[in-house]
Write a protein that holds these residues in place. Structure first.
Motif, short mmCIF file in Angstrom:
data_model
loop_
_atom_site.label_atom_id
_atom_site.label_comp_id
_atom_site.label_asym_id
_atom_site.label_seq_id
_atom_site.Cartn_x
_atom_site.Cartn_y
_atom_site.Cartn_z
N PHE A 28 0.36 -1.42 -0.14
CA PHE A 28 -0.03 -0.34 -0.33
C PHE A 28 0.81 1.04 0.35
O PHE A 28 0.76 2.05 -0.38
CB PHE A 28 -1.35 0.21 1.53
N SER A 29 2.30 1.15 0.76
CA SER A 29 2.48 2.34 0.82
C SER A 29 3.49 3.19 -0.73
O SER A 29 4.34 4.14 -0.75
CB SER A 29 3.89 2.54 1.86
N ARG A 30 2.97 1.94 -1.64
CA ARG A 30 3.87 2.60 -2.78
C ARG A 30 3.04 2.88 -3.54
O ARG A 30 3.00 3.80 -4.47
CB ARG A 30 4.84 1.32 -3.36
N TYR A 31 1.38 2.95 -3.04
CA TYR A 31 0.23 3.44 -4.40
C TYR A 31 0.56 4.52 -4.39
O TYR A 31 0.59 5.17 -3.21
CB TYR A 31 -1.14 2.54 -3.54
N GLY A 32 0.09 5.20 -5.67
CA GLY A 32 -0.65 6.39 -5.06
C GLY A 32 -2.77 6.87 -5.01
O GLY A 32 -2.84 5.40 -6.02
N MET A 33 -3.07 6.84 -4.33
CA MET A 33 -4.82 6.67 -4.06
C MET A 33 -4.97 8.31 -4.24
O MET A 33 -4.29 9.21 -4.32
CB MET A 33 -4.73 6.08 -2.87
N ALA A 34 -6.51 7.85 -4.88
CA ALA A 34 -7.25 9.25 -4.91
C ALA A 34 -9.03 8.86 -4.43
O ALA A 34 -9.09 7.38 -4.48
CB ALA A 34 -7.11 9.16 -6.70
N GLU A 43 -21.02 11.62 -15.91
CA GLU A 43 -18.89 10.80 -15.52
C GLU A 43 -18.77 10.86 -14.19
O GLU A 43 -18.82 11.67 -13.33
CB GLU A 43 -17.82 10.55 -16.99
N ARG A 44 -17.91 9.45 -13.76
CA ARG A 44 -16.84 10.04 -12.72
C ARG A 44 -16.38 10.52 -12.60
O ARG A 44 -15.99 11.28 -13.59
CB ARG A 44 -15.99 8.25 -12.37
N GLU A 45 -15.78 11.90 -11.42
CA GLU A 45 -14.75 12.56 -11.67
C GLU A 45 -14.04 12.49 -10.29
O GLU A 45 -14.60 12.29 -9.45
CB GLU A 45 -15.69 13.91 -11.08
N PHE A 46 -12.74 13.00 -10.93
CA PHE A 46 -11.94 13.27 -9.48
C PHE A 46 -11.86 13.85 -8.59
O PHE A 46 -12.51 15.28 -8.89
CB PHE A 46 -11.00 13.76 -10.45
N VAL A 47 -11.68 13.27 -6.94
CA VAL A 47 -12.08 14.56 -6.13
C VAL A 47 -11.12 15.10 -5.24
O VAL A 47 -10.59 16.12 -5.57
CB VAL A 47 -13.24 13.50 -4.96
N ALA A 48 -9.89 13.80 -5.20
CA ALA A 48 -8.38 13.89 -4.44
C ALA A 48 -7.81 13.53 -4.82
O ALA A 48 -8.24 11.87 -5.06
CB ALA A 48 -8.89 14.68 -3.14
N GLY A 49 -6.40 13.14 -4.65
CA GLY A 49 -5.39 12.19 -4.79
C GLY A 49 -4.14 12.37 -3.90
O GLY A 49 -4.02 13.56 -3.04
N ILE A 50 -3.57 11.36 -3.16
CA ILE A 50 -2.06 11.23 -2.80
C ILE A 50 -0.99 10.39 -3.16
O ILE A 50 -2.02 9.60 -3.78
CB ILE A 50 -2.57 11.05 -1.28
N THR A 51 -0.26 10.81 -3.23
CA THR A 51 0.67 10.30 -4.20
C THR A 51 1.84 9.34 -2.59
O THR A 51 1.60 9.84 -1.93
CB THR A 51 2.00 11.20 -4.33
N HIS A 52 2.55 8.51 -2.75
CA HIS A 52 2.65 7.56 -1.94
C HIS A 52 3.42 8.40 -1.64
O HIS A 52 4.33 7.88 -0.21
CB HIS A 52 3.60 6.71 -2.94
#
Length: 122
Positions: A28-34, A43-52
């Motif tokens: 998990f620690s290597r993944y970017g998450m959103a 359509e599905r829309e982006f809300v927020a993201g966090i890089t590893h």
């Protein structure tokens, strides 16, 4: 890899919720998450993201109201949603990018959770 989202519910306008997404596996620690969201018929829309590395990005419509964070020890990413508006009503999905980055385009994500429904009443 499995993603389990939770924390949605019914809340009045102006209220808050904390969404959680727990990810199986040891990387998990290597993944970017959103977090994305989708309203029926749209359509599905982006809300927020966090890089590893912990760098965050937000859609303009949530800046100042939503906060994304992660706890690598718990394999969990959070979305604190404050000052909710009726137009925030949607199914919220978490997603993982194995490259560690974060993007606003959903096709760049490799794994998806099942979604958690947030309903905001006026």
């Amino acid at each position: 890899v499995q993603l389990q989202a939770s924390g949605g519910g019914l809340v009045q306008a102006g209220g808050s919720l904390r969404l959680s997404c727990t990810v199986s596996g040891r990387t998990f620690s290597r993944y970017g998450m959103a977090w994305f969201r989708q309203v029926p018929g749209k359509e599905r829309e982006f809300v927020a993201g966090i890089t590893h590395w912990g760098i965050t990005d937000y859609a303009d419509f949530v800046k100042g109201r939503f906060t994304i964070s992660r706890d690598n020890a718990k394999n969990t990413v959070y979305l604190q949603v404050n000052k909710l508006k009726p137009e925030d009503t949607a199914v919220y999905y978490c997603a993982a990018d194995v490259s560690g980055g974060t993007h606003s385009v959903e096709k760049n994500y490799h794994y998806w959770g099942q979604g958690t429904l947030v309903t905001v009443s006026s």
